[in-house]
Design a protein around this motif. Structure first.
Motif, short mmCIF file in Angstrom:
data_model
loop_
_atom_site.label_atom_id
_atom_site.label_comp_id
_atom_site.label_asym_id
_atom_site.label_seq_id
_atom_site.Cartn_x
_atom_site.Cartn_y
_atom_site.Cartn_z
N TYR A 50 0.84 -1.20 0.00
CA TYR A 50 0.00 0.00 0.00
C TYR A 50 0.88 1.25 0.00
O TYR A 50 0.66 2.20 -0.74
N ALA A 51 1.91 1.21 0.84
CA ALA A 51 2.80 2.36 0.96
C ALA A 51 3.62 2.56 -0.31
O ALA A 51 4.08 3.66 -0.58
N ALA A 52 3.77 1.49 -1.07
CA ALA A 52 4.56 1.62 -2.30
C ALA A 52 3.69 2.10 -3.46
O ALA A 52 4.13 2.85 -4.31
N TYR A 53 2.43 1.66 -3.46
CA TYR A 53 1.58 1.96 -4.61
C TYR A 53 0.52 3.00 -4.34
O TYR A 53 -0.10 3.50 -5.26
N GLY A 54 0.26 3.27 -3.10
CA GLY A 54 -0.78 4.25 -2.80
C GLY A 54 -2.14 3.61 -2.75
O GLY A 54 -2.30 2.46 -3.17
#
Lengths: 264, 325
Positions: A259-263
């Protein structure tokens, strides 16, 4: 963790207030959780001419009433909420709060139990009273029931959390959820008592985690296991809970990394 | 309070043309494309500053705010907010920040806002006295009293936004990230929100980083602006200086006692608008003095004012320049 425990009572209070605000939805939910009653009608008809396995008509009545009771007390639908929040991006707001989102979900879930059972549970208890000769009489088994119910709820909640968290990878985890519901309806004893399965299937079903979602507490209510066996099963159940907790942590962490990598 | 060095945030996005055949193909082969949402930006913001973050849609504003609030991990670079690395999402960090997103809400939909307040009091572990004092203050500043007991779903958009702000500030964060806080609000509600943000900033010395599509918000609130376009920081400085740099011209607004011909005005500069006895003329900075003098001597003047070009236009020109470059 200390902060989270301190906040938990308020989380429960708010969850309860929400459950009350959603009362119409809960009424519908309550009536849609009537599968055991349908199964009861079916098996009662079959058992009219004679017992099926070790179940008489009254035996089936006790089984499915207990199954309904356990289901009402331990059911969890956190997958829906997580899927929705992931899609709408409101999960971000949960992540900004200094409390673990899964802990917050669990409080909301627990707090809804009284509202869910407010009508159904007294009725079920009255019906169960009518078939009380089918229930177990061993106080030890009734004592084991409390931790077993807690274990069932935890196991259900954790599996739902894992499936919900998978929504961080897939657009929606709901098809996976449906698959899970289908399998667990059969293997947890929700539709058919596990001891009515053919021996080969039964042997497998009795050791799979599904049994501990529903069948195990029902077996305790009906007194269908002896004390030592019940204790062993309780240990096994909590072993599965521990494993599920570990799996939830792993999935959640890596989901969050994604999630933190892709938003959102 | 906020330190950002060489921040990069790249996404790998799955691209697929429309159509069934493409959908099937994408099952086996997924072409990816790297999107540089934020591409090497650096800045620092001191405690108590109010900074406006401007840029067209998709420029990287929200991505930056999400990195700063710990929701997204940077691809590269170093970020420090209130002494913490946001991505660790430590409790001490989360206690000090807030992110308000105009399009997302944390208020519980079916319950009155006061219920969400109580929930946040517990989650942020706010001492009772402090909670009561903050709540009283926020209630007074935002005139929340009549709203607190109504279910959120019955509140208007503006009323809801006021409650969103209150719930986001209950723990008295030191750093405020505001992403389009006034979106969809009417003019007077926008002004209320702006006034409140300034008040909060001054009273608590909080740092404010705000994105908005409404230039008014930025002009009224932020002495300093940062402009981001296609992931790059293309301006960081005062709003006034930005306007001067992008559009060095001024606008002379003349009101006349009687209508005049257009060519009478054209001798002053470029005519932007002309309606009977009113006109707007664009004049370069250097020619301004002469133009004013000429207007005074040749036109039947009723009134004359000189203004900067509208901010909307300034931004449009700025981004057009960025594209041409």
């Amino acid at each position: 963790m200390r902060h989270a425990l301190k906040a938990f009572p308020q989380l429960l209070r708010t969850g309860f207030a929400e459950a009350v605000a959603y009362r119409a939805e809960f009424l519908i939910w309550m009536f849609s959780t009537n599968m055991p009653l349908v199964m009861l009608a079916l098996w009662a008809a079959v058992a009219r001419s004679g017992p099926v396995g070790s179940y008489t008509q009254k035996g089936f009545a006790a089984y499915y009433l207990a199954a309904l009771l356990v289901r009402l007390l331990t059911g969890s639908w956190v997958v829906w909420e997580m899927t929705m929040e992931i899609r709408q991006g409101t999960l971000a707001l949960r992540l900004l709060r200094p409390i673990h989102p899964l802990l917050a979900y669990s409080a909301e879930n627990l707090a809804a139990v009284p509202m869910r059972g407010i009508v159904a549970i007294p009725l079920i208890v009255i019906f169960l009273w009518n078939v009380r000769d089918q229930l177990g009489g061993d106080p030890i088994l009734w004592t084991i029931l409390a931790p077993a119910l807690l274990g069932s709820w935890l196991l259900t909640f954790l599996v739902m959390s894992i499936i919900g968290t998978l929504g961080l990878w897939f657009e929606s985890a709901s098809s996976l959820f449906e698959a899970w519901l289908g399998i667990s309806a059969i293997l947890s004893g929700y539709l058919i008592p596990l001891d009515l399965f053919p021996a080969a299937v039964r042997e497998v079903a009795l050791v799979l985690p599904f049994r501990f979602l529903l069948s195990f507490p029902v077996e305790l209510v009906l007194g269908r296991v002896d004390r030592w066996h019940a204790l062993a099963l309780l240990v096994a159940q909590w072993g599965y809970v521990a494993a599920a907790l570990l799996a939830t942590r792993l999935v959640w962490r890596s989901g969050l990394r994604r999630y933190a990598a892709y938003g959102g | 309070m906020i330190e950002v060095e060489h921040l990069r945030k790249w996404y790998r996005v799955h691209r697929r043309p429309p159509g069934l055949a493409a959908a099937l193909r994408s099952l086996f082969h997924r072409p990816y494309e790297t999107v540089k949402a934020v591409d090497d930006i650096s800045f620092s913001i001191a405690a108590g500053e109010r900074v406006g973050f401007l840029g067209p849609n998709g420029a990287g504003k929200t991505t930056t705010l999400k990195v700063l609030s710990g929701l997204l991990h940077p691809t590269e670079g170093r970020v420090l907010v209130a002494g913490s690395t946001p991505q660790d999402r430590a409790r001490s960090f989360l206690q000090q920040i807030t992110l308000v997103m105009g399009q997302k809400q944390q208020l519980l939909w079916d319950l009155p806002p006061s219920e969400t307040f109580l929930l946040n009091r517990a989650i942020y572990d706010i001492p009772k006295k402090e909670y009561e004092a903050t709540l009283a203050e926020l209630t007074a500043l935002l005139e929340l009293a009549p709203l607190l007991g109504k279910p959120t779903r019955q509140l208007s958009l503006g009323e809801r936004m006021k409650c969103e702000l209150a719930v986001a500030l209950l723990h008295r964060p030191k750093v405020l990230f505001l992403d389009e806080p006034t979106i969809g609000l009417d003019v007077s509600m926008q002004a209320t929100v702006r006034g409140f943000v300034r008040e909060y900033n001054q009273r608590f010395g909080a740092t404010v980083l705000l994105t908005s599509h409404y230039m008014e918000d930025v002009a009224a609130l932020c002495p300093r602006v940062m402009v981001i376009d296609k992931g790059k920081l293309i301006y960081d400085g005062s709003l006034h200086e930005l306007v001067r740099r992008v559009r060095p011209d001024k606008r002379m607004i003349v009101r006349l006692t009687r209508p005049v011909e257009r060519r009478d005005l054209e001798s002053l500069g470029a005519v932007v608008e002309h309606r009977d006895a009113e006109a707007v003329v664009q004049v370069t900075q250097d020619a301004l003095q002469g133009a004013v003098a000429r207007a005074l001597s040749t036109l039947p003047l009723h009134d004359l004012t000189v203004e900067d070009p509208p901010l909307e236009e300034v931004m449009r020109d700025l981004f057009a320049q960025g594209r041409a470059a």
